[in-house]
Design a protein around this motif. Structure first.
Motif, PDB file in Angstrom:
ATOM      1  N   PRO A  42      -3.673  -0.965  14.237  1.00 45.80           N
ATOM      2  CA  PRO A  42      -2.309  -1.223  13.753  1.00 45.80           C
ATOM      3  C   PRO A  42      -2.305  -1.684  12.309  1.00 45.80           C
ATOM      4  N   ALA A  43      -1.398  -1.101  11.515  1.00 44.66           N
ATOM      5  CA  ALA A  43      -1.374  -1.377  10.078  1.00 44.66           C
ATOM      6  C   ALA A  43      -1.001  -2.825   9.771  1.00 44.66           C
ATOM      7  N   LYS A  44      -0.312  -3.501  10.686  1.00 44.24           N
ATOM      8  CA  LYS A  44       0.094  -4.878  10.423  1.00 44.24           C
ATOM      9  C   LYS A  44      -1.107  -5.818  10.330  1.00 44.24           C
ATOM     10  N   LEU A  45      -2.267  -5.366  10.809  1.00 43.75           N
ATOM     11  CA  LEU A  45      -3.477  -6.187  10.719  1.00 43.75           C
ATOM     12  C   LEU A  45      -4.159  -6.047   9.364  1.00 43.75           C
ATOM     13  N   HIS A  46      -3.764  -5.078   8.580  1.00 48.57           N
ATOM     14  CA  HIS A  46      -4.419  -4.800   7.300  1.00 48.57           C
ATOM     15  C   HIS A  46      -3.510  -5.288   6.176  1.00 48.57           C
ATOM     16  N   ASP A  47      -3.552  -6.603   5.944  1.00 50.88           N
ATOM     17  CA  ASP A  47      -2.665  -7.213   4.959  1.00 50.88           C
ATOM     18  C   ASP A  47      -2.919  -6.694   3.553  1.00 50.88           C
ATOM     19  N   THR A  48      -4.185  -6.407   3.234  1.00 51.36           N
ATOM     20  CA  THR A  48      -4.520  -5.957   1.887  1.00 51.36           C
ATOM     21  C   THR A  48      -3.867  -4.614   1.575  1.00 51.36           C
ATOM     22  N   LEU A  49      -3.825  -3.715   2.571  1.00 51.64           N
ATOM     23  CA  LEU A  49      -3.253  -2.378   2.356  1.00 51.64           C
ATOM     24  C   LEU A  49      -1.733  -2.418   2.322  1.00 51.64           C
ATOM     25  N   ILE A  50      -1.135  -3.271   3.148  1.00 47.77           N
ATOM     26  CA  ILE A  50       0.323  -3.312   3.249  1.00 47.77           C
ATOM     27  C   ILE A  50       0.961  -3.682   1.917  1.00 47.77           C
ATOM     28  N   LYS A  51       0.247  -4.483   1.111  1.00 47.23           N
ATOM     29  CA  LYS A  51       0.811  -4.951  -0.153  1.00 47.23           C
ATOM     30  C   LYS A  51       0.809  -3.888  -1.246  1.00 47.23           C
ATOM     31  N   THR A  52       0.092  -2.777  -1.059  1.00 44.14           N
ATOM     32  CA  THR A  52      -0.029  -1.746  -2.095  1.00 44.14           C
ATOM     33  C   THR A  52       1.170  -0.812  -2.082  1.00 44.14           C
ATOM     34  N   GLN A  53       1.433  -0.202  -3.233  1.00 43.82           N
ATOM     35  CA  GLN A  53       2.521   0.783  -3.345  1.00 43.82           C
ATOM     36  C   GLN A  53       2.182   2.077  -2.604  1.00 43.82           C
ATOM     37  N   THR A  54       0.874   2.379  -2.541  1.00 37.69           N
ATOM     38  CA  THR A  54       0.459   3.602  -1.830  1.00 37.69           C
ATOM     39  C   THR A  54       0.824   3.528  -0.359  1.00 37.69           C
ATOM     40  N   PHE A  55       0.649   2.355   0.242  1.00 31.76           N
ATOM     41  CA  PHE A  55       1.007   2.224   1.660  1.00 31.76           C
ATOM     42  C   PHE A  55       2.512   2.351   1.862  1.00 31.76           C
ATOM     43  N   GLN A  56       3.311   1.908   0.903  1.00 30.04           N
ATOM     44  CA  GLN A  56       4.760   2.047   1.027  1.00 30.04           C
ATOM     45  C   GLN A  56       5.159   3.523   1.077  1.00 30.04           C
ATOM     46  N   LYS A  57       4.421   4.334   0.315  1.00 31.61           N
ATOM     47  CA  LYS A  57       4.667   5.783   0.374  1.00 31.61           C
ATOM     48  C   LYS A  57       4.287   6.345   1.740  1.00 31.61           C
ATOM     49  N   VAL A  58       3.161   5.845   2.278  1.00 31.63           N
ATOM     50  CA  VAL A  58       2.734   6.278   3.610  1.00 31.63           C
ATOM     51  C   VAL A  58       3.788   5.901   4.655  1.00 31.63           C
ATOM     52  N   LYS A  59       4.306   4.702   4.544  1.00 33.05           N
ATOM     53  CA  LYS A  59       5.313   4.225   5.490  1.00 33.05           C
ATOM     54  C   LYS A  59       6.578   5.070   5.423  1.00 33.05           C
ATOM     55  N   THR A  60       6.942   5.504   4.227  1.00 29.81           N
ATOM     56  CA  THR A  60       8.139   6.344   4.067  1.00 29.81           C
ATOM     57  C   THR A  60       7.906   7.755   4.603  1.00 29.81           C
ATOM     58  N   THR A  61       6.662   8.227   4.474  1.00 29.81           N
ATOM     59  CA  THR A  61       6.340   9.610   4.862  1.00 29.81           C
ATOM     60  C   THR A  61       6.208   9.777   6.368  1.00 29.81           C
ATOM     61  N   LEU A  62       5.520   8.873   7.031  1.00 30.09           N
ATOM     62  CA  LEU A  62       5.252   9.002   8.464  1.00 30.09           C
ATOM     63  C   LEU A  62       6.410   8.415   9.267  1.00 30.09           C
ATOM     64  N   GLN A  63       7.164   9.269   9.908  1.00 25.30           N
ATOM     65  CA  GLN A  63       8.354   8.848  10.648  1.00 25.30           C
ATOM     66  C   GLN A  63       8.276   9.154  12.138  1.00 25.30           C
ATOM     67  N   LYS A  64       7.566  10.251  12.499  1.00 28.55           N
ATOM     68  CA  LYS A  64       7.532  10.687  13.897  1.00 28.55           C
ATOM     69  C   LYS A  64       6.162  10.423  14.504  1.00 28.55           C
ATOM     70  N   ARG A  65       6.135  10.291  15.797  1.00 31.00           N
ATOM     71  CA  ARG A  65       4.879  10.071  16.514  1.00 31.00           C
ATOM     72  C   ARG A  65       3.943  11.269  16.333  1.00 31.00           C
ATOM     73  N   ASN A  66       2.667  10.948  16.140  1.00 32.70           N
ATOM     74  CA  ASN A  66       1.578  11.912  15.922  1.00 32.70           C
ATOM     75  C   ASN A  66       1.554  12.465  14.502  1.00 32.70           C
ATOM     76  N   ASP A  67       2.480  12.045  13.642  1.00 27.84           N
ATOM     77  CA  ASP A  67       2.363  12.419  12.229  1.00 27.84           C
ATOM     78  C   ASP A  67       1.130  11.761  11.638  1.00 27.84           C
ATOM     79  N   ARG A  68       0.432  12.439  10.727  1.00 25.77           N
ATOM     80  CA  ARG A  68      -0.785  11.888  10.132  1.00 25.77           C
ATOM     81  C   ARG A  68      -0.879  12.274   8.664  1.00 25.77           C
TER      82      ARG A  68
END
Length: 379
Positions: A42-68
């Protein structure tokens, strides 16, 4: 600056199966892939990644289950300290990550599907694909515009040419598919030919072999179809129906017949003379012009036919209430109700002739008896 490639997948939450969470499933460093255990995904365990702008893009991109997505992250001191220890080993919170030795082994951990289940899915898909081949052929042939072939067709080569062009139009190009489609456009005894041919050659043979045998079997080398088409004339009914049928017969014999002259002349010569004489031949450019003129003359034929019917009613006898009286002679002869004048009844004339013949026989017998009595018995 060095980078890490991280793979994120949307999975169902362990706490609530109806909700989705973004999970980190693997980390690739220097072309070596390391798998993240499910309890640490789970991404909530990776505090270092959550703070980056790249992860925010990932969060915006992945919306449906099984998306990768596989995303590159710059190896900052914070990220390096989180996932790489002082000896260069890949780790997370003191847990050493397992390196993936086979590319296919990443599938169970990233998608949650085992190799056995994936194999079963692929086998079912292959079976469905094979079973749907016949359905696909049926759907394609439904788009083909062609009359079914039977023994009454006069030009098999012309029919076959149209069949092949229609197959190309709807996307049936393989020999096997053409052979399968041919069966759907045969009727009557032609289906028996197909069954026999199927036993001899099978579906996997060449289309050219089937085509050649079909054309040789049903080729009409006589003159009967040509003679029937050329001499076909109007008898009764609709003029337009006659013209359309004559055109169809002529085109079945020869598709390349000149539409502007020959075809128009052959159709017009089959019309009654009093109809054809009312059409201006020089104004006809195409068969549709002839059909338009014929439609405008339908009333002449209807008038003539109605005149014939009225003429037949003139000899009928009406009763006092205005209804027609049946012939009494026909009723006496048990011939049913026939409406015509008794003076014109065929059975009346027949009975008169019979009476005359009987009278002649009676007279002749009397004369013969008188002569015999006058003869001298001694002689």
């Amino acid at each position: 600056m060095e980078k890490l490639r991280l793979e994120f997948v949307v999975k169902k939450s362990m706490d609530d199966p109806k909700s989705n969470v973004i999970c980190l499933t693997s980390i690739t460093n220097n072309n070596r892939t390391f798998l993240m255990p499910e309890e640490f995904q789970p991404a909530k365990l990776h505090d270092t990644l959550i703070k980056t702008q790249t992860f925010q893009k990932v969060k915006t991109t992945l919306q449906k289950r099984n998306d990768r997505r596989q995303v590159w992250f710059t190896l900052t001191p914070e990220i390096c300290g989180t996932y790489i220890d002082e000896d260069g080993n890949m780790q997370f919170k003191g847990y050493l990550l397992e390196e993936s030795t086979q590319e296919t082994r990443t599938l169970p951990s990233t998608s949650g599907i085992s190799e056995e289940a994936l194999t079963r899915i692929l086998e079912n898909f292959a079976e469905k694909k094979n079973s749907s081949k016949s359905d696909n052929i049926k759907k394609l042939t439904e788009r083909i515009v062609l009359e079914k072939f039977n023994n009454k067709m006069s030009n098999v080569s012309q029919w076959m040419a149209i069949f092949e062009s229609e197959c190309i139009r709807v996307g049936i190009e393989e020999d096997t598919k053409k052979i399968e489609a041919l069966r759907l456009f045969l009727e009557d005894s032609c289906l028996d030919w197909y069954s026999s041919r199927l036993i001899k050659c099978t579906v996997n043979s060449e289309w050219s072999t089937w085509k050649e045998n079909f054309c040789e079997t049903y080729a009409d080398r006589g003159w009967s179809p040509v003679r029937y088409a050329m001499l076909f004339k109007y008898r009764q009914g609709s003029l337009l129906e006659y013209a359309l049928k004559k055109e169809k017969l002529l085109l079945e014999v020869n598709k390349s017949m000149d539409n502007n002259t020959t075809l128009i002349d052959l159709i017009a010569t089959g019309l009654p003379n009093f109809i054809a004489d009312k059409i201006n031949r020089t104004s006809l450019k195409e068969t549709k012009d002839l059909f338009n003129n014929i439609r405008g003359l339908e009333h002449l034929v209807n008038k003539k036919n109605s005149g014939i019917k009225m003429k037949g009613l003139e000899n009928k006898i009406k009763d006092r209430d205005g209804s027609y009286k049946p012939c009494r002679i026909c009723e006496k002869e048990n011939k049913g109700n026939r409406y015509h004048s008794e003076s014109l009844c065929w059975y009346k004339n027949k009975n008169n002739d019979k009476q005359k013949r009987d009278q002649i026989k009676t007279v002749n017998n009397s004369e013969l008896e008188t002569e015999l009595n006058e003869i001298n018995p001694k002689n």
